[in-house]
Design a protein around this motif. Sequence first.
Motif, PDB file in Angstrom:
ATOM      1  N   TYR A 121      10.501  -4.648  -9.896  1.00  0.00           N
ATOM      2  CA  TYR A 121      10.654  -3.696 -10.992  1.00  0.00           C
ATOM      3  C   TYR A 121       9.395  -2.849 -11.183  1.00  0.00           C
ATOM      4  O   TYR A 121       9.451  -1.781 -11.800  1.00  0.00           O
ATOM      5  CB  TYR A 121      11.000  -4.430 -12.287  1.00  0.00           C
ATOM      6  N   GLY A 122       8.277  -3.322 -10.646  1.00  0.00           N
ATOM      7  CA  GLY A 122       7.051  -2.539 -10.738  1.00  0.00           C
ATOM      8  C   GLY A 122       7.029  -1.348  -9.802  1.00  0.00           C
ATOM      9  O   GLY A 122       6.266  -0.394  -9.997  1.00  0.00           O
ATOM     10  N   PHE A 123       7.875  -1.392  -8.766  1.00  0.00           N
ATOM     11  CA  PHE A 123       7.961  -0.262  -7.844  1.00  0.00           C
ATOM     12  C   PHE A 123       8.793   0.854  -8.475  1.00  0.00           C
ATOM     13  O   PHE A 123       9.784   0.597  -9.160  1.00  0.00           O
ATOM     14  CB  PHE A 123       8.607  -0.690  -6.525  1.00  0.00           C
ATOM     15  N   GLN A 124       8.389   2.092  -8.222  1.00  0.00           N
ATOM     16  CA  GLN A 124       9.124   3.263  -8.708  1.00  0.00           C
ATOM     17  C   GLN A 124       9.573   4.073  -7.498  1.00  0.00           C
ATOM     18  O   GLN A 124       8.851   4.957  -7.026  1.00  0.00           O
ATOM     19  CB  GLN A 124       8.230   4.126  -9.620  1.00  0.00           C
ATOM     20  N   LEU A 125      10.721   3.719  -6.948  1.00  0.00           N
ATOM     21  CA  LEU A 125      11.197   4.399  -5.736  1.00  0.00           C
ATOM     22  C   LEU A 125      11.476   5.873  -6.003  1.00  0.00           C
ATOM     23  O   LEU A 125      12.097   6.225  -7.005  1.00  0.00           O
ATOM     24  CB  LEU A 125      12.457   3.716  -5.218  1.00  0.00           C
ATOM     25  N   GLY A 126      11.025   6.710  -5.081  1.00  0.00           N
ATOM     26  CA  GLY A 126      11.203   8.155  -5.234  1.00  0.00           C
ATOM     27  C   GLY A 126       9.853   8.834  -5.342  1.00  0.00           C
ATOM     28  O   GLY A 126       8.825   8.193  -5.546  1.00  0.00           O
ATOM     29  N   GLY A 127       9.829  10.150  -5.186  1.00  0.00           N
ATOM     30  CA  GLY A 127       8.571  10.871  -5.311  1.00  0.00           C
ATOM     31  C   GLY A 127       7.958  11.220  -3.973  1.00  0.00           C
ATOM     32  O   GLY A 127       8.527  10.952  -2.913  1.00  0.00           O
ATOM     33  N   GLY A 128       6.745  11.791  -4.018  1.00  0.00           N
ATOM     34  CA  GLY A 128       6.064  12.257  -2.815  1.00  0.00           C
ATOM     35  C   GLY A 128       5.287  11.144  -2.137  1.00  0.00           C
ATOM     36  O   GLY A 128       5.489   9.956  -2.409  1.00  0.00           O
ATOM     37  N   THR A 129       4.371  11.535  -1.253  1.00  0.00           N
ATOM     38  CA  THR A 129       3.627  10.545  -0.471  1.00  0.00           C
ATOM     39  C   THR A 129       2.198  11.002  -0.234  1.00  0.00           C
ATOM     40  O   THR A 129       1.973  12.076   0.321  1.00  0.00           O
ATOM     41  CB  THR A 129       4.299  10.307   0.900  1.00  0.00           C
ATOM     42  N   ASP A 130       1.235  10.177  -0.656  1.00  0.00           N
ATOM     43  CA  ASP A 130      -0.171  10.413  -0.342  1.00  0.00           C
ATOM     44  C   ASP A 130      -0.746   9.105   0.174  1.00  0.00           C
ATOM     45  O   ASP A 130      -1.296   8.298  -0.582  1.00  0.00           O
ATOM     46  CB  ASP A 130      -0.934  10.896  -1.579  1.00  0.00           C
ATOM     47  N   ILE A 131      -0.578   8.874   1.465  1.00  0.00           N
ATOM     48  CA  ILE A 131      -0.988   7.605   2.072  1.00  0.00           C
ATOM     49  C   ILE A 131      -2.504   7.484   2.084  1.00  0.00           C
ATOM     50  O   ILE A 131      -3.054   6.414   1.795  1.00  0.00           O
ATOM     51  CB  ILE A 131      -0.435   7.488   3.507  1.00  0.00           C
ATOM     52  N   ASN A 132      -3.178   8.565   2.402  1.00  0.00           N
ATOM     53  CA  ASN A 132      -4.634   8.538   2.517  1.00  0.00           C
ATOM     54  C   ASN A 132      -5.292   8.056   1.227  1.00  0.00           C
ATOM     55  O   ASN A 132      -6.217   7.246   1.241  1.00  0.00           O
ATOM     56  CB  ASN A 132      -5.145   9.942   2.870  1.00  0.00           C
ATOM     57  N   GLN A 133      -4.799   8.519   0.094  1.00  0.00           N
ATOM     58  CA  GLN A 133      -5.358   8.130  -1.195  1.00  0.00           C
ATOM     59  C   GLN A 133      -5.215   6.618  -1.420  1.00  0.00           C
ATOM     60  O   GLN A 133      -6.138   5.950  -1.903  1.00  0.00           O
ATOM     61  CB  GLN A 133      -4.632   8.889  -2.318  1.00  0.00           C
ATOM     62  N   SER A 134      -4.068   6.080  -1.025  1.00  0.00           N
ATOM     63  CA  SER A 134      -3.826   4.660  -1.228  1.00  0.00           C
ATOM     64  C   SER A 134      -4.675   3.809  -0.295  1.00  0.00           C
ATOM     65  O   SER A 134      -5.207   2.765  -0.699  1.00  0.00           O
ATOM     66  CB  SER A 134      -2.335   4.359  -1.005  1.00  0.00           C
ATOM     67  N   VAL A 135      -4.806   4.229   0.958  1.00  0.00           N
ATOM     68  CA  VAL A 135      -5.644   3.491   1.905  1.00  0.00           C
ATOM     69  C   VAL A 135      -7.090   3.460   1.405  1.00  0.00           C
ATOM     70  O   VAL A 135      -7.771   2.434   1.495  1.00  0.00           O
ATOM     71  CB  VAL A 135      -5.560   4.113   3.311  1.00  0.00           C
ATOM     72  N   ALA A 136      -7.557   4.572   0.837  1.00  0.00           N
ATOM     73  CA  ALA A 136      -8.915   4.630   0.283  1.00  0.00           C
ATOM     74  C   ALA A 136      -9.082   3.611  -0.843  1.00  0.00           C
ATOM     75  O   ALA A 136     -10.115   2.940  -0.952  1.00  0.00           O
ATOM     76  CB  ALA A 136      -9.208   6.039  -0.228  1.00  0.00           C
ATOM     77  N   TYR A 137      -8.061   3.473  -1.674  1.00  0.00           N
ATOM     78  CA  TYR A 137      -8.109   2.501  -2.763  1.00  0.00           C
ATOM     79  C   TYR A 137      -8.168   1.083  -2.201  1.00  0.00           C
ATOM     80  O   TYR A 137      -8.955   0.243  -2.670  1.00  0.00           O
ATOM     81  CB  TYR A 137      -6.870   2.661  -3.648  1.00  0.00           C
ATOM     82  N   CYS A 138      -7.360   0.791  -1.196  1.00  0.00           N
ATOM     83  CA  CYS A 138      -7.321  -0.554  -0.617  1.00  0.00           C
ATOM     84  C   CYS A 138      -8.644  -0.927   0.053  1.00  0.00           C
ATOM     85  O   CYS A 138      -9.009  -2.115   0.085  1.00  0.00           O
ATOM     86  CB  CYS A 138      -6.185  -0.660   0.398  1.00  0.00           C
TER      87      CYS A 138
END
Length: 417
Positions: free
Chosen positions: A298-315
């Motif tokens: 339920y924490g996932f919000q399916l839909g929307g755009g994609t910014d993979i680079n930003q997420s990899v930077a966070y990880c």
Amino acid sequence: MQTDNSVQIDKGILASGENRAEQARERVRRWRLILGQESEERFQSMGGAGEMVLSQEQFLMDQALAAIYNRSGAGGFGTGERGAGKGPSNPQISQWLGDVRSLFDKDLVKIIQADAMERCGLKQLIFEPELLENLEPDVNMAATILLLKDQVPKRSKENVREFIKKIVEQINQLLESDIRRAVTAAVNKRQHSPIPSAAALDYQTTIRRGIKNFNPQIGKVVPEHFYFYDRTSKTAANKYTVILDVDQSGSMGESVIYSSIVGCILASMAAIKTRIVAFDTKVVDLTEKCDDPVDLLYGFQLGGGTDINQSVAYCQTFIENPKKTLFFLVTDLMEGGNRAALIRRLGEMKEDGVTVVCLLAVADGGKPYYDAQMAQKVAALGIPCFACNPQMLPELLEKALKGQDLSGFLGEKDKKS
């Protein structure tokens, strides 16, 4: 005797002919079920009227299939076109779902349910409590519900959670024991220490590896080497870290479900540290929800755009010991952010010693769905980049934790199968 034999032969020929005739009639009936009621006149004009008599069960099958596949929509759930339409009353659909589940195999039920939603505009109606009770648990259906979960009416929220819970339990039964075995097998390989300690002696390994030195005169094993557990492996700094970075764009439904359940299983194991991150154009850390896989989903919000680079930077901020970090990027690689920066960042992680694996999106029961050009660039870095059947995840995880080469992983599985 000859006469009796002749009679027996004639009866055998007659029975054989009747069997072939019945098989032919059954094939005609099956084609009639496939092509629908509109084909009946054509069969009759070909002289097949006798073969068109459906059994009671086949008649019920025909009615159930006509409800969604009949072009004219007669006796069905509306016009047969996409869109909500007027539709039938909920009890009618509920009865139909019950009939379908009793008449067809589970795999066919899932296909028919999905077609009913798509062709007859039943997406909103699946949130009716009495309908959810009759739906066959299915990953595709669960993904659709998660995509529409913000539209679930209050009266159905608990039923929706129960439906999602059924899916979670099914996948847990499929994966949990294998994942726990895989992690234990991989981590235990690395938990011995050269520092002797009577309290930390690994009796089982010491005896197993020293059994060849059994001395029959004294009746004892005389080990050449003693093995001791590495007690420091229990400290946070020495644990393996597994990071699941999961794309939550609209095409990722099935992958999100499997990733979240695997993440919860891993998070429950003290031998490793687990983080689960979700992203579209924003990054959301869902690690704290790992206690309950339904809450996590339920924490996932399916839909929307994609910014993979930003997420990899966070990880990257959670990488303390690169050589003891596994980073799984679960995505379709449809990058809407900085593609060059993403490739550069993944390359840096690999060079630092992080085990990086890109798991491509799967849809429609396991078909890969991804940006082929980006996948080639990721693979060119020496990073394994492939779609993985859920049943293969435990073995993949074990190999990754052991530091084994994953480049030929799928090829090895294909040879074995």
